[in-house]
Design a protein around this motif. Structure first.
Motif, PDB file in Angstrom:
ATOM      1  N   GLN A  81      -1.406  -5.277   1.880  1.00 26.92           N
ATOM      2  CA  GLN A  81      -1.525  -5.327   0.418  1.00 26.92           C
ATOM      3  C   GLN A  81      -2.645  -4.420  -0.076  1.00 26.92           C
ATOM      4  O   GLN A  81      -2.509  -3.728  -1.072  1.00 26.92           O
ATOM      5  N   CYS A 123      -1.408  -0.898  -0.007  1.00 27.63           N
ATOM      6  CA  CYS A 123      -0.541  -0.610  -1.161  1.00 27.63           C
ATOM      7  C   CYS A 123      -1.381  -0.222  -2.372  1.00 27.63           C
ATOM      8  O   CYS A 123      -1.063   0.735  -3.081  1.00 27.63           O
ATOM      9  N   ASN A 148       4.877  -2.383  -2.462  1.00 29.92           N
ATOM     10  CA  ASN A 148       5.046  -3.068  -1.187  1.00 29.92           C
ATOM     11  C   ASN A 148       6.396  -2.758  -0.542  1.00 29.92           C
ATOM     12  O   ASN A 148       6.490  -2.566   0.664  1.00 29.92           O
ATOM     13  N   MET A 154       6.137   0.610   0.924  1.00 26.90           N
ATOM     14  CA  MET A 154       5.130   0.621   1.981  1.00 26.90           C
ATOM     15  C   MET A 154       5.724   0.168   3.306  1.00 26.90           C
ATOM     16  O   MET A 154       5.415   0.742   4.359  1.00 26.90           O
TER      17      MET A 154
END
Length: 147
Positions: free
Chosen positions: A53, A56, A63, A66
């Motif tokens: 996270q 990101c 996300n 990613m």
């Protein structure tokens, strides 16, 4: 008829960004990466192990995208993911030893290309443009919040 000064400034800024981005894409394509993949490698090289996270947010990739980028880098054995021992919802990502070696090899070459782009500016001019771009960026965020 002369162009509106604000529009002219925006046009110059956009064209400059496009030109620099083209150089970046061309350079990193030599190493077989997309901008997003390269950004992940560069971030992990400088920041070390971090939550997905956080990655990101750092490289401004959603996300869902990613996951794809990390899958590609993991397939190449450049990164590894691990689950947090206490909070199973959290995954961490870090460079593997070969990923670290690879980053040590390619990043200085990339930085040399980027340095050559900005060599046209003096140290003072770089400081001025940094300050001006930050000023515009912060102001744009505030204007956007008011809309």
């Amino acid at each position: 008829m002369d162009m509106n000064p604000d529009l002219k400034t925006m046009t110059i800024l956009f064209r400059t960004v496009q030109a620099v981005e083209a150089i970046i894409k061309k350079d990193i394509s030599k190493y077989g990466y997309t901008i997003n993949e390269f950004s992940v490698i560069e971030t992990l090289f400088h920041k070390g192990r971090m939550p997905v996270q956080g990655m990101c947010q750092k490289v401004l990739i959603p996300n869902s995208s990613m996951t794809y980028v990390l899958d590609k880098l993991e397939e190449r054995s450049l990164i590894k993911r691990s689950q947090d021992h206490l909070d199973k919802r959290i995954y961490y990502v870090e460079l593997t030893d070969s990923g670290l070696d690879h980053a040590k090899d390619i990043l200085p070459k990339h930085y040399e290309v980027m340095r050559s782009v900005f060599d046209i500016l003096s140290v003072e001019e770089k400081a001025i443009i940094n300050d001006l771009l930050k000023k515009i960026g912060y102001h744009a965020l505030n204007v956007g919040d008011m809309q």
